[in-house]
Enzyme design. Sequence first.
Site, mmCIF file in Angstrom:
data_model
loop_
_atom_site.group_PDB
_atom_site.id
_atom_site.type_symbol
_atom_site.label_atom_id
_atom_site.label_comp_id
_atom_site.label_asym_id
_atom_site.label_seq_id
_atom_site.Cartn_x
_atom_site.Cartn_y
_atom_site.Cartn_z
ATOM 1 C CD GLU A 173 -3.129 -1.036 2.109
ATOM 2 O OE1 GLU A 173 -3.071 -0.206 3.029
ATOM 3 O OE2 GLU A 173 -4.089 -1.822 1.959
ATOM 4 C CD GLU A 308 -3.794 -5.890 3.090
ATOM 5 O OE1 GLU A 308 -4.629 -5.185 3.692
ATOM 6 O OE2 GLU A 308 -2.572 -5.672 3.120
HETATM 7 O O1 AHR Z 1 -5.126 -5.943 6.966
HETATM 8 C C1 AHR Z 1 -5.042 -4.801 7.771
HETATM 9 C C2 AHR Z 1 -4.335 -3.637 7.081
HETATM 10 O O2 AHR Z 1 -5.121 -3.173 6.026
HETATM 11 C C3 AHR Z 1 -3.014 -3.955 6.441
HETATM 12 O O3 AHR Z 1 -1.964 -3.859 7.330
HETATM 13 C C4 AHR Z 1 -2.900 -2.888 5.395
HETATM 14 O O4 AHR Z 1 -2.153 -3.291 4.291
HETATM 15 C C5 AHR Z 1 -4.327 -2.536 5.054
HETATM 16 O O5 AHR Z 1 -4.558 -1.174 5.084
#
Ligand code: AHR
Length: 511
Positions: A173, A308
């Site tokens: 990210e 994610e």
């Molecule tokens: O999964 C939780 C968080 O969400 C992770 O650390 C991040 O990559 C995202 O913003």
Amino acid sequence: MKKTKIFADANLTVGTIDPNLYGSFIEHLGRAVYEGIYEPGHKTADENGFRRDVLELVKELNVPIVRYPGGNFLSGYDWRDGVGPREKRPTRLDLAWFSTETNEFGTDEFMKWCRVAGVTPMMGVNMGTGTIKDAAQLVEYCNHEGGTDISEMRRANGAKEPYHVRYWCIGNEMDGPWQIGHLTAEEYGRKALEAAKVMRWANGELKEEDGTNWAERPLKLIVSGSSNHEIKTFPEWDRVVLEHTYEAVDYLSMHRYYMYDEDRDDPLMDFLGSADDMHEYIGTLRATIEYVRAKVRSKKKLYLSFDEWNIWTVTAPRHEPLWKQAPHLLEDVYTFRDAIVFAGLMNTLLNNCDIVKLGCLAQLVNVIAPIMTKKGGGVFRQTSFYPFRYLANNARGETLRTFSDSDVFGNMFGKARFINEAVTHDRANRRVCVSLCNYDEEAREVELELRSFGEPEAVEYVEMTSLDLDAVNGFGAEKVKPHRKELPEMEAGRTFLTLPALSWSFLILQY
Ligand code: AHR
């Protein structure tokens, strides 16, 4: 009762489902590692301190690949802190989650855990505070046979053989201002390209001019795409980053969490619109990849790593004292309502399996996770555990194109279908799976027609339904789960199913 007609034909496919679509994620965050997968002294712990009760549930989910060590944590992490004799490992501040990291668990422990769990490791290199040298040296630590300072360090730490890690995320990210060492798209694109180069070289992959065929490269590199599609740099971030890195990497990552928010005008319908919104998001990145491919004159196919995705409602609480070790963070307890939206998100991943070749349910244990643990105590399966388990264990092979006349409802994202479906076909096992969400507050009838399968027979039919949308599971109380239903009669691949209001149904057929 309103009717929806859905048909699919064995010859009309979306694409092949990569088993890695059913991956997950463990970050050094809250109690994912400590008290999650690792708790020495726990009554089920093995000689490594790995909780066997958690391992059993991970196996039940049939997760093939696990991303590690972050997440936001990655961008402040020095992998050297987590290797070597435990008593010498430094305790550090984790600036991503305002926690204390003891480094008791690191790369070697994760590799061991992956072996015991039977999963493929997917590692990340730090592009926040980390350098391209750190990235190349972590590849060397994991994958180089021996004879160099770094690879001998691994051998001295007990791993005589290299780990041969193939999947690597280049940062996390990096588009987010919340990220440690956040970069602009230009800055990150340049850095990611250089990281990719030296990581491949550290892995013994020849340089382009020496005739490397990208498709045969052993490392699978994932460049950080947008962290969601609401961030203002989307999708320009993805275009710029890909223009720098297209030839050097294999996947573009994407992330997205959906939430139920009572403060919205129409909280339920907005939440139920998540799956179709996720489909749109994938569509935009699909187009971005195609655009860049044409622009850089590449013949190479690049895929999406949705590394994610989940439902996430609780924010990181800041009322806790800072700098706790393994604090209770992001411990969402999923409702029945969450489970039916979750199933729809899985349908979307399957319906885009031609381009989404890797997926990581974020996360696996305790932190926005399907598995919850109590320190020194038991475990329980969240409501979301079940759609994942059924799909990951059965929906394999190919996704079929479905044709549906479902009507739609308006929501904050636009329009979404009341009946959300995915149909998969596993040729090797002569199995067809049908996953159906009914997002209407009324029961619906579905006329299902599966063509070119001869006479398929239903062999399992389960349904998740509840009068209480807020119902949750807990320790010793897994009441929100699928229930078996009477098998529907099939006639030449045709049947009629009644889907209860707000429900998820899953039908398995053999032919
Ligand atoms: O999964 C939780 C968080 O969400 C992770 O650390 C991040 O990559 C995202 O913003």
